[in-house]
Design a protein around this motif. Structure first.
Motif, PDB file in Angstrom:
ATOM      1  N   LYS A  56       3.207   5.882  -2.941  1.00 56.20           N
ATOM      2  CA  LYS A  56       4.423   6.589  -3.356  1.00 56.20           C
ATOM      3  C   LYS A  56       4.502   6.689  -4.871  1.00 56.20           C
ATOM      4  N   ASN A  57       4.198   5.579  -5.558  1.00 61.49           N
ATOM      5  CA  ASN A  57       4.247   5.576  -7.026  1.00 61.49           C
ATOM      6  C   ASN A  57       3.217   6.520  -7.635  1.00 61.49           C
ATOM      7  N   LEU A  58       2.068   6.635  -6.960  1.00 63.53           N
ATOM      8  CA  LEU A  58       1.015   7.535  -7.447  1.00 63.53           C
ATOM      9  C   LEU A  58       1.231   8.975  -6.980  1.00 63.53           C
ATOM     10  N   LYS A  59       2.319   9.188  -6.215  1.00 60.73           N
ATOM     11  CA  LYS A  59       2.677  10.504  -5.685  1.00 60.73           C
ATOM     12  C   LYS A  59       1.570  11.077  -4.812  1.00 60.73           C
ATOM     13  N   ILE A  60       0.956  10.202  -4.033  1.00 60.90           N
ATOM     14  CA  ILE A  60      -0.068  10.616  -3.067  1.00 60.90           C
ATOM     15  C   ILE A  60       0.613  10.726  -1.697  1.00 60.90           C
ATOM     16  N   PRO A  61       0.688  11.918  -1.127  1.00 62.74           N
ATOM     17  CA  PRO A  61       1.452  12.130   0.116  1.00 62.74           C
ATOM     18  C   PRO A  61       0.709  11.657   1.366  1.00 62.74           C
ATOM     19  N   ILE A  62       0.563  10.355   1.501  1.00 67.50           N
ATOM     20  CA  ILE A  62      -0.122   9.775   2.662  1.00 67.50           C
ATOM     21  C   ILE A  62       0.819   8.795   3.357  1.00 67.50           C
ATOM     22  N   SER A  63       0.946   8.957   4.679  1.00 70.69           N
ATOM     23  CA  SER A  63       1.723   8.028   5.494  1.00 70.69           C
ATOM     24  C   SER A  63       0.762   7.119   6.251  1.00 70.69           C
ATOM     25  N   ILE A  64       1.299   5.995   6.724  1.00 71.62           N
ATOM     26  CA  ILE A  64       0.479   5.022   7.457  1.00 71.62           C
ATOM     27  C   ILE A  64       1.173   4.653   8.753  1.00 71.62           C
TER      28      ILE A  64
ATOM     29  N   LEU B  22       0.829  -1.206   0.000  1.00 72.83           N
ATOM     30  CA  LEU B  22       0.000   0.000   0.000  1.00 72.83           C
ATOM     31  C   LEU B  22       0.863   1.255   0.000  1.00 72.83           C
ATOM     32  N   GLU B  23       1.887   1.302   0.850  1.00 71.40           N
ATOM     33  CA  GLU B  23       2.736   2.489   0.913  1.00 71.40           C
ATOM     34  C   GLU B  23       3.496   2.699  -0.397  1.00 71.40           C
ATOM     35  N   ASN B  24       3.930   1.620  -1.032  1.00 72.09           N
ATOM     36  CA  ASN B  24       4.632   1.750  -2.303  1.00 72.09           C
ATOM     37  C   ASN B  24       3.705   2.227  -3.427  1.00 72.09           C
ATOM     38  N   GLN B  25       2.458   1.746  -3.398  1.00 71.72           N
ATOM     39  CA  GLN B  25       1.487   2.210  -4.390  1.00 71.72           C
ATOM     40  C   GLN B  25       1.202   3.707  -4.221  1.00 71.72           C
TER      41      GLN B  25
END
Length: 259
Positions: free
Chosen positions: A240-248, A235-238
């Motif tokens: 990052k690849n989509l350039k969505i600035p969300i942390s978990i 999920l975190e890699n996806q």
């Protein structure tokens, strides 16, 4: 091979006031018994053989679930007004605690746990989750940004763990075949019965999820961390690849999306 020192340290930390399981053996009595080196050696031998054979004794898979009412409820006509307490055989719990310590050490030593997993693991706690969130918020303040969070809970997570997937994840984590075989057997053929006031139910099978009440269960140990590891990583890699600035941040079966 397990050592006497591992067992002595583990049992010394066990709470004497904990309720015994179906074997009716309390921690205080077991501590007295295991002061004898021969008795302790027998327990260690059982633990070693269980790992070598990839087999968890049926006696240790047997539990009793005591249903107790939650205090200060206006009504007790809903299942949510009661709390089930799982009681396991004490010797089995001791061996599980020692195995759990080894498992946690191995996972930490191999740096296998994802950095955002902060629950169900030794040396990590809610304090770590608070510090991580505070750090993210204050870092955003420096950039004149506001932080938003969304809390999520994985519904019915514990009963829904897939046994086959879990063993595949353990292989991916590079645990040896003895450990993988042991856990594959540990997860199946569990039996329990309910005790509610004066009512005692018949014994029945519970072959779903992971046995609750155990230090190897998702409630207080490492299995949930392993199970969720690949999901969080993907999920975190996806994101990052989509350039969505969300942390978990993950804490056992709860989590936090941070934007």
């Amino acid at each position: 091979m397990f050592s006497k020192e591992e067992f002595r340290i583990t049992i010394a930390n066990c709470n004497n006031t904990s309720a015994p399981g179906p074997d009716k053996l309390s921690w205080s009595y077991l501590k007295i018994i295991l002061k004898d080196d021969e008795c302790l050696g027998i327990i260690i031998h059982i633990a070693n053989v269980c790992i070598e054979l990839g087999y968890w004794l049926l006696h240790f898979k047997r539990s009793t679930i005591v249903v107790i009412p939650k205090p200060n409820k206006k009504s007790y006509n809903s299942p949510k007004s009661f709390r089930p307490i799982v009681l396991l055989n004490t010797v089995g719990k001791l061996i599980e605690k020692v195995i759990g310590e080894r498992l946690q050490f191995s996972m930490a030593a191999n740096n296998f746990i994802y950095s955002s997993q902060l629950g169900g693991l030794k040396f990590k706690s809610t304090t770590d989750a608070d510090i991580a969130l505070t750090h993210i918020i204050r870092t955003d303040w420096v950039k004149n940004l506001l932080t938003s969070t969304l809390i999520f809970d994985i519904v019915q997570f514990f009963p829904s763990l897939n046994h086959h997937l879990f063993t595949l994840i353990m292989k991916k984590a590079d645990f040896n075949n003895y450990i993988v075989s042991f856990f594959a057997n540990y997860l199946i053929d569990r039996k329990t019965n309910y005790f509610w006031n004066d009512f005692m139910s018949p014994i029945f099978n519970i072959n779903i999820g992971v046995g609750q009440g155990s230090v190897l269960s998702p409630i207080i140990s490492t299995l949930s961390a392993l199970y969720l590891l690949l999901f969080i990583y993907i999920l975190e890699n996806q994101l990052k690849n989509l350039k969505i600035p969300i942390s978990i941040i993950s804490f056992v079966d709860d989590g936090l999306f941070i934007s």
